[in-house]
Design a protein around this motif. Structure first.
Motif, PDB file in Angstrom:
ATOM      1  N   ILE A  36      29.240   2.755   8.217  1.00  0.00           N
ATOM      2  CA  ILE A  36      30.015   3.981   7.992  1.00  0.00           C
ATOM      3  C   ILE A  36      31.506   3.690   8.099  1.00  0.00           C
ATOM      4  CG2 ILE A  36      30.560   6.248   8.983  1.00  0.00           C
ATOM      5  CD1 ILE A  36      27.556   6.460   9.693  1.00  0.00           C
ATOM      6  N   ILE A  37      31.910   2.920   9.084  1.00  0.00           N
ATOM      7  CA  ILE A  37      33.327   2.564   9.223  1.00  0.00           C
ATOM      8  C   ILE A  37      33.791   1.731   8.039  1.00  0.00           C
ATOM      9  CG2 ILE A  37      34.935   1.182  10.600  1.00  0.00           C
ATOM     10  CD1 ILE A  37      33.440   2.178  13.080  1.00  0.00           C
ATOM     11  N   GLY A  38      32.939   0.844   7.545  1.00  0.00           N
ATOM     12  CA  GLY A  38      33.284   0.047   6.367  1.00  0.00           C
ATOM     13  C   GLY A  38      33.493   0.896   5.134  1.00  0.00           C
ATOM     14  N   ILE A  39      32.646   1.887   4.938  1.00  0.00           N
ATOM     15  CA  ILE A  39      32.800   2.791   3.782  1.00  0.00           C
ATOM     16  C   ILE A  39      34.097   3.575   3.898  1.00  0.00           C
ATOM     17  CG2 ILE A  39      31.841   4.856   2.686  1.00  0.00           C
ATOM     18  CD1 ILE A  39      29.039   3.697   3.357  1.00  0.00           C
ATOM     19  N   LEU A  40      34.406   4.078   5.083  1.00  0.00           N
ATOM     20  CA  LEU A  40      35.662   4.797   5.278  1.00  0.00           C
ATOM     21  C   LEU A  40      36.863   3.893   5.028  1.00  0.00           C
ATOM     22  CD1 LEU A  40      34.944   6.985   8.419  1.00  0.00           C
ATOM     23  CD2 LEU A  40      35.336   7.761   6.085  1.00  0.00           C
ATOM     24  N   ALA A  41      36.783   2.658   5.469  1.00  0.00           N
ATOM     25  CA  ALA A  41      37.896   1.731   5.284  1.00  0.00           C
ATOM     26  C   ALA A  41      38.143   1.443   3.809  1.00  0.00           C
ATOM     27  CB  ALA A  41      37.626   0.436   6.036  1.00  0.00           C
ATOM     28  N   VAL A  42      37.095   1.381   3.030  1.00  0.00           N
ATOM     29  CA  VAL A  42      37.244   1.060   1.615  1.00  0.00           C
ATOM     30  C   VAL A  42      37.670   2.277   0.797  1.00  0.00           C
ATOM     31  CG1 VAL A  42      35.941   0.377  -0.440  1.00  0.00           C
ATOM     32  CG2 VAL A  42      35.650  -0.873   1.681  1.00  0.00           C
ATOM     33  N   VAL A  43      37.124   3.446   1.100  1.00  0.00           N
ATOM     34  CA  VAL A  43      37.329   4.626   0.258  1.00  0.00           C
ATOM     35  C   VAL A  43      38.428   5.547   0.771  1.00  0.00           C
ATOM     36  CG1 VAL A  43      36.209   6.678  -0.675  1.00  0.00           C
ATOM     37  CG2 VAL A  43      34.941   4.552  -0.523  1.00  0.00           C
ATOM     38  N   ALA A  44      38.340   5.975   1.994  1.00  0.00           N
ATOM     39  CA  ALA A  44      39.198   7.058   2.476  1.00  0.00           C
ATOM     40  C   ALA A  44      40.546   6.600   3.009  1.00  0.00           C
ATOM     41  CB  ALA A  44      38.465   7.840   3.555  1.00  0.00           C
TER      42      ALA A  44
END
Length: 175
Positions: A49-57
């Motif tokens: 989840i943190i990885g997705i936030l780092a890439v997208v948001a």
């Protein structure tokens, strides 16, 4: 009442119960260990989840151009609506002139606007400047008459923003 020997024995059993030396004497239900912390699956899920936030948001928060474009879009609409309302309230022409990255308002008694319009904050002339690299396009000078009608329909584009600012000629409606 227990004798002191029985009490000592009971204390030893309780102590053995907590340090695991008498585990075979405990019932099965009390053998369950209390888990503290996170499982490996929970930790991996959080990392994903943190990885997705780092890439997208997160990169969106560091790119101010979208926020600047939206802010100037809203400010330009407010300026044009102010020009129309001022034309009606003061019963005079209010002219709108566009620069590459600014909007300037002037007023006059006839179609020839020559006097600078004062902003609600007391700024003269009323000029709105775009921040940074934000620019305007398709804006041609026009005016609002004393009834709030625009002299020409407008379709104004703010760079970096997908919506257009539209001014309806017959009514002067800005949206």
């Amino acid at each position: 009442m227990r004798s002191s020997a029985e009490q000592v024995e009971a204390i030893k059993q309780e102590a053995g119960h907590f340090d695991g030396t008498l585990a075979e004497a405990r019932p099965i239900a009390s053998r369950v260990k209390v888990q503290r912390g996170f499982t490996l699956v929970e930790l991996i899920t959080i990392m994903v989840i943190i990885g997705i936030l780092a890439v997208v948001a997160i990169p969106r928060f560091f790119d101010n151009s979208i926020f600047d474009s939206r802010g100037f879009y809203d400010e330009a609409i407010s300026t044009l609506r102010y020009a129309q309302k001022t034309a009606v309230a003061q019963h005079r022409f209010v002219c709108v002139a566009f620069g590459a990255s600014s909007i300037t308002l002037t007023h006059g008694a006839t179609n020839a606007c020559g006097s600078n319009l004062t902003s609600p904050m007391g700024q003269t002339p009323y000029t709105v400047n775009a921040p940074g690299s934000v620019t305007l396009s398709n804006g041609t000078p026009f005016n609002f008459d004393a009834l709030g009608r625009a002299s020409a329909a407008q379709d104004i584009t703010v760079s970096g923003f997908t919506q257009h600012i539209l001014v309806v000629a017959e009514t002067g409606y800005v949206h």
